[in-house]
Design an enzyme around this catalytic site. Structure first.
Site, PDB file in Angstrom:
ATOM      1  N   PRO A  54       0.806  -1.223   0.000  1.00 21.08           N
ATOM      2  CA  PRO A  54       0.000   0.000   0.000  1.00 21.08           C
ATOM      3  C   PRO A  54       0.837   1.271   0.000  1.00 21.08           C
ATOM      4  O   PRO A  54       0.324   2.354  -0.287  1.00 21.08           O
ATOM      5  CB  PRO A  54      -0.852  -0.121   1.272  1.00 21.08           C
ATOM      6  CG  PRO A  54      -0.139  -1.102   2.127  1.00 21.08           C
ATOM      7  CD  PRO A  54       0.551  -2.044   1.196  1.00 21.08           C
ATOM      8  N   GLU A  87       2.561  -8.272   8.738  1.00 21.04           N
ATOM      9  CA  GLU A  87       2.519  -6.856   9.078  1.00 21.04           C
ATOM     10  C   GLU A  87       3.355  -6.029   8.111  1.00 21.04           C
ATOM     11  O   GLU A  87       3.033  -4.908   7.780  1.00 21.04           O
ATOM     12  CB  GLU A  87       3.034  -6.658  10.515  1.00 21.04           C
ATOM     13  CG  GLU A  87       3.063  -5.211  10.990  1.00 21.04           C
ATOM     14  CD  GLU A  87       1.687  -4.595  11.094  1.00 21.04           C
ATOM     15  OE1 GLU A  87       1.588  -3.355  11.027  1.00 21.04           O
ATOM     16  OE2 GLU A  87       0.695  -5.351  11.243  1.00 21.04           O
ATOM     17  N   ARG A 145      -3.372  -8.636 -20.789  1.00 18.14           N
ATOM     18  CA  ARG A 145      -4.334  -8.307 -21.843  1.00 18.14           C
ATOM     19  C   ARG A 145      -3.731  -7.385 -22.902  1.00 18.14           C
ATOM     20  O   ARG A 145      -4.279  -7.244 -23.994  1.00 18.14           O
ATOM     21  CB  ARG A 145      -5.593  -7.676 -21.249  1.00 18.14           C
ATOM     22  CG  ARG A 145      -5.358  -6.327 -20.600  1.00 18.14           C
ATOM     23  CD  ARG A 145      -6.594  -5.819 -19.866  1.00 18.14           C
ATOM     24  NE  ARG A 145      -7.723  -5.688 -20.773  1.00 18.14           N
ATOM     25  CZ  ARG A 145      -7.940  -4.625 -21.536  1.00 18.14           C
ATOM     26  NH1 ARG A 145      -7.080  -3.620 -21.527  1.00 18.14           N
ATOM     27  NH2 ARG A 145      -8.994  -4.570 -22.316  1.00 18.14           N
TER      28      ARG A 145
END
Length: 247
Positions: A91, A118, A156
């Site tokens: 993140p 963590e 893709r």
């Protein structure tokens, strides 16, 4: 052929995704080869532990560097690849976007590292990876879902995977704008009609309508994208029309 390796503690999570739809087709066409590896196999202790308590204390467990470094070394040697893109799902990473997907689609070897604790030992970030990527400003239980999203967005784009090379070139974000609306048969469904221009057969007018609707949708939903695009005089005129409609 592109090689994609994924280091994860839960290889079974990838079976359905990589074995379905376009991702399966790409592998069958030999446009890509997937290799899902449980990095617990590279742990150098008898209990096969891959995490430990953080120095300095704190909640949670931290992924140890040894299994990850050894696994990546093995994958490089196996693929005879000296400079793969080693991607850490995190993140804290840079947000994933279409241009990055297009960039990654030009690589021969991608290695994804999916943590499930963590955090990562900082030496993994500093000395092993080439990219830290996030799929959004939220926290998941692990990096597996993020890896699947990025793999889908990249594969893709590989040559001939979609069949029609124009398919991905007109995608939202590929042009800088959101994609225009689409319609199909019937032309009149419950009184809701397809715009006349789309059934007119006039391709010049159709292209113009699509360009205008693409700009309108971008203006209405993601006006921030327009700050990155140099608009033509025609597009500026259309934009003024949209602004006047809202007054």
């Amino acid at each position: 052929m592109m090689n994609i390796d994924v280091l994860t503690l839960f290889p079974e999570m990838f079976e359905g995704v990589l074995g379905s739809s376009i991702l399966k087709k790409a592998a069958e066409q030999k446009a890509v080869h997937y290799n899902i590896v449980n990095f617990r196999e590279f742990a150098d202790n008898k209990h096969k532990t891959v995490d430990d308590y953080p120095y300095g204390g704190g909640a949670g467990m931290v992924l140890k560097p040894q299994p990850i470094f050894d696994a990546v070394d093995h994958l490089k040697e196996q693929a005879n690849s000296k400079k793969p893109r080693v991607i850490l799902l995190c993140p804290q990473g840079k947000p994933h976007h279409q241009k990055l997907a297009e960039e990654l689609a030009g690589e021969q070897h991608l290695i994804f590292i999916c943590g499930h604790y963590e955090g990562y030992d900082e030496r993994i970030r500093q000395n092993l990876i080439t990219d830290e990527i996030s799929i959004g400003d939220y926290v998941l239980t692990g990096g597996e879902l993020g890896a699947m999203v990025i793999i889908d967005s990249v594969v893709r784009l590989l040559p001939e995977v979609l069949g029609n090379e124009e398919s991905h070139r007109q995608d939202s974000f590929s042009t800088g704008f959101l994609e225009h609306p689409h319609y199909t048969r019937p032309a009149d469904f419950r009184g809701m009609k397809v715009p006349d221009v789309l059934i007119s057969g006039n391709h010049r007018l159709i292209d113009e309508w699509r360009a205008k609707e693409s700009l309108k949708r971008t203006y209405g939903r993601r006006p921030d994208l327009l700050q990155k695009i140099e608009l033509t005089d025609t597009q500026k005129k259309w934009l003024l029309e949209f602004e006047n409609e809202q007054k």
